[in-house]
Design a protein around this motif. Structure first.
Motif, short mmCIF file in Angstrom:
data_model
loop_
_atom_site.label_atom_id
_atom_site.label_comp_id
_atom_site.label_asym_id
_atom_site.label_seq_id
_atom_site.Cartn_x
_atom_site.Cartn_y
_atom_site.Cartn_z
N VAL A 18 5.02 10.06 -8.27
CA VAL A 18 5.98 9.84 -9.35
C VAL A 18 5.35 10.00 -10.73
CG1 VAL A 18 7.33 8.29 -7.92
CG2 VAL A 18 5.64 7.33 -9.45
N MET A 19 4.02 10.07 -10.77
CA MET A 19 3.36 10.09 -12.07
C MET A 19 3.33 11.47 -12.70
SD MET A 19 0.18 7.54 -11.82
CE MET A 19 -0.39 8.13 -13.38
N TYR A 20 3.31 12.50 -11.88
CA TYR A 20 3.12 13.84 -12.43
C TYR A 20 4.46 14.51 -12.71
CZ TYR A 20 -1.79 13.54 -11.50
OH TYR A 20 -3.10 13.15 -11.52
N PRO A 21 4.61 15.11 -13.90
CA PRO A 21 5.85 15.83 -14.19
C PRO A 21 5.90 17.13 -13.40
CG PRO A 21 4.30 16.09 -15.99
CD PRO A 21 3.67 15.15 -15.02
N THR A 22 7.09 17.52 -13.01
CA THR A 22 7.24 18.77 -12.26
C THR A 22 7.71 19.87 -13.21
OG1 THR A 22 9.44 18.02 -11.68
CG2 THR A 22 7.73 17.75 -10.02
N SER A 23 7.49 21.09 -12.81
CA SER A 23 7.88 22.22 -13.65
C SER A 23 9.40 22.26 -13.78
CB SER A 23 7.42 23.53 -13.03
OG SER A 23 6.04 23.54 -12.90
N ALA A 34 -15.45 8.54 -9.26
CA ALA A 34 -14.08 8.68 -8.75
C ALA A 34 -13.68 10.15 -8.69
CB ALA A 34 -13.11 7.91 -9.64
N MET A 35 -14.01 10.88 -9.75
CA MET A 35 -13.63 12.31 -9.77
C MET A 35 -14.52 13.12 -8.83
SD MET A 35 -12.60 13.08 -13.70
CE MET A 35 -13.99 12.37 -14.55
N ILE A 36 -15.81 12.80 -8.84
CA ILE A 36 -16.75 13.58 -8.03
C ILE A 36 -16.49 13.38 -6.54
CG2 ILE A 36 -19.18 13.73 -7.33
CD1 ILE A 36 -19.85 13.23 -10.30
N GLN A 37 -16.22 12.15 -6.14
CA GLN A 37 -16.00 11.89 -4.71
C GLN A 37 -14.75 12.59 -4.20
OE1 GLN A 37 -17.98 10.66 -2.46
NE2 GLN A 37 -19.47 10.48 -4.10
N ALA A 38 -13.71 12.62 -5.03
CA ALA A 38 -12.50 13.35 -4.62
C ALA A 38 -12.83 14.84 -4.46
CB ALA A 38 -11.40 13.16 -5.66
N THR A 48 -6.22 11.05 -8.55
CA THR A 48 -5.29 10.13 -9.21
C THR A 48 -5.47 8.72 -8.68
OG1 THR A 48 -3.74 11.94 -9.29
CG2 THR A 48 -2.89 9.77 -9.81
N ILE A 49 -5.52 8.59 -7.36
CA ILE A 49 -5.65 7.25 -6.78
C ILE A 49 -6.96 6.61 -7.19
CG2 ILE A 49 -6.15 6.17 -4.56
CD1 ILE A 49 -3.73 7.19 -3.46
N ASN A 50 -8.03 7.40 -7.18
CA ASN A 50 -9.34 6.85 -7.56
C ASN A 50 -9.35 6.39 -9.01
OD1 ASN A 50 -10.20 7.44 -5.02
ND2 ASN A 50 -11.47 9.17 -5.57
N MET A 51 -8.73 7.18 -9.88
CA MET A 51 -8.76 6.83 -11.31
C MET A 51 -7.87 5.64 -11.61
SD MET A 51 -10.80 8.96 -12.82
CE MET A 51 -10.38 9.30 -14.48
N ILE A 52 -6.70 5.59 -10.97
CA ILE A 52 -5.80 4.45 -11.19
C ILE A 52 -6.46 3.16 -10.70
CG2 ILE A 52 -3.62 3.39 -10.49
CD1 ILE A 52 -2.40 6.12 -10.46
N ILE A 110 0.83 -1.20 0.00
CA ILE A 110 0.00 0.00 0.00
C ILE A 110 0.87 1.26 0.00
CG2 ILE A 110 -0.26 0.10 2.52
CD1 ILE A 110 -3.15 1.04 2.02
N ALA A 111 2.06 1.13 0.57
CA ALA A 111 2.97 2.28 0.59
C ALA A 111 3.34 2.69 -0.83
CB ALA A 111 4.21 1.95 1.40
N ILE A 112 3.59 1.69 -1.68
CA ILE A 112 3.92 1.98 -3.08
C ILE A 112 2.70 2.55 -3.80
CG2 ILE A 112 4.74 1.02 -5.25
CD1 ILE A 112 6.14 -1.15 -3.58
N ALA A 113 1.52 2.00 -3.48
CA ALA A 113 0.29 2.47 -4.12
C ALA A 113 0.02 3.93 -3.75
CB ALA A 113 -0.89 1.59 -3.69
N ILE A 114 0.32 4.30 -2.50
CA ILE A 114 0.07 5.68 -2.07
C ILE A 114 1.09 6.62 -2.68
CG2 ILE A 114 0.14 7.19 -0.05
CD1 ILE A 114 -1.14 4.93 1.53
N ALA A 115 2.33 6.12 -2.86
CA ALA A 115 3.38 6.98 -3.40
C ALA A 115 3.30 7.12 -4.92
CB ALA A 115 4.74 6.43 -3.02
N LEU A 116 2.48 6.29 -5.55
CA LEU A 116 2.43 6.30 -7.02
C LEU A 116 2.05 7.63 -7.65
CD1 LEU A 116 2.87 4.38 -9.40
CD2 LEU A 116 0.43 3.86 -9.33
N PRO A 117 1.04 8.36 -7.14
CA PRO A 117 0.71 9.65 -7.78
C PRO A 117 1.87 10.62 -7.78
CG PRO A 117 -1.05 8.99 -6.33
CD PRO A 117 0.07 8.06 -6.08
#
Lengths: 227, 87
Positions: A29-34, A208-212, A82-86, A20-27
């Motif tokens: 690493v997914m998003y590019p930073t400026s 998923a989007m609405i609940q977030a 992100t977590i809801n959609m993944i 679950i730690a990896i699942a929580i950390a996943l968002p």
């Protein structure tokens, strides 16, 4: 080993390490930073535009004191969405189906809004527990009812997110299982069920989007009362 | 699409506040007190913010007092039962 429909919600571990730690950390690493460039690429620009627009909309009713929460609420929204959609992808684990995670978000944030209200404007915060113009015989009852509703808020926040996502995932699995079972026996019915499954998946994407959004919006409303 | 007749943003987090806001905007009922607030009504009323705060504090104090009295009496009763069982 017989699989049950609730196995998808079990938090798995690999060699003693909870995944679950990896699942929580996943968002994260997914998003590019400026980058340090003057103008970023299209993806980062769209991402920034979305976050700015959402944060602007959320901060509109809040006073300046509430704007300190902009970073927290915006990042919470991006994380949850992100977590809801993944989690809607096959064979993935959705951390927000765990009540512990959702209560871990709801209780401290709600408590923070209450403490801020009690600390900065105690008269207003306490006055909110009694609606205006209440007849005198009803006052004690209404105060108790409003206090109970105040303490129910974090519970409702956490359970709402958990229940919506859990129910959606269970429905998807049930209907998908029905499609597989019906396919050799009644192909026509299986095709109709598959169509229902497709519509349900679209619904679950919306949920998923609405609940977030609802989670973060309610927190901002609680903050609006207290800041 | 029909829009809500209530113009401002209603705090949806409390049913009581929702009712108050709807009454104020739709029925123009501003919850003004029927008469001047005199005597104890100056400090305890459901119209002013301070009046509502005082009512809330008074209710919590009464509940805390009742809980304290109940706990003490139960403690004394248990002690009394223990001493009478020992003798």
């Amino acid at each position: 080993m017989a699989m049950s429909f609730f196995d998808q919600f079990a938090s798995s571990s690999c060699m003693g390490v909870p995944l679950i730690a990896i699942a929580i950390a996943l968002p994260w690493v997914m998003y590019p930073t400026s980058t340090s460039r003057w103008i970023n690429n299209r993806l980062i620009t769209i991402q920034g535009w979305f976050i700015n627009r959402f944060t602007n909309q959320l901060m509109l009713p809040l006073s300046m004191g509430g704007h300190k929460w902009a970073l927290l609420l915006a990042s919470l929204m991006v994380f949850l969405i992100t977590i809801n959609m993944i989690g809607l992808l096959p064979y993935t684990f959705t951390p927000t189906t765990q009540l512990s995670l959702n209560m871990g978000f709801a209780v401290p944030l709600w408590l923070a809004t209450v403490i801020i209200g009690m600390r900065n404007q105690p008269t207003v915060a306490l006055g909110h527990l009694l609606p205006e113009g209440t007849p005198i015989p009803l006052i004690p009852v209404l105060i108790i009812i409003e206090t109970i509703s105040l303490f129910i808020r974090p519970l409702a926040l956490g359970v709402r997110l958990t229940a919506n996502l859990t129910a959606g995932h269970l429905l998807i699995q049930l209907i998908a299982t029905a499609v597989f079972v019906l396919l050799p026996m009644m192909p026509t019915v299986a095709i109709i069920t598959a169509a229902i499954l497709f519509l349900l998946t679209l619904l679950e994407v919306a949920v998923a989007m609405i609940q977030a959004y609802v989670f973060v919006l309610l927190l901002s409303l609680y903050l609006q009362e207290n800041v | 699409m029909p829009t809500s007749p209530v113009k401002t943003r209603i705090p949806l987090t409390s049913f009581g506040h929702l009712i108050t806001e709807v009454k104020r905007q739709l029925f123009k009922n501003d919850a003004t007190p029927p008469t001047e607030l005199t005597g104890w009504r100056t400090y305890f009323n459901s119209y002013t913010l301070k009046g509502r705060r005082n009512f809330v504090l008074a209710t919590y104090s009464v509940l805390a007092l009742a809980a304290g009295v109940y706990t003490l009496r139960r403690h004394k009763k248990e002690e009394h039962e223990t001493t009478s069982a020992a003798t």
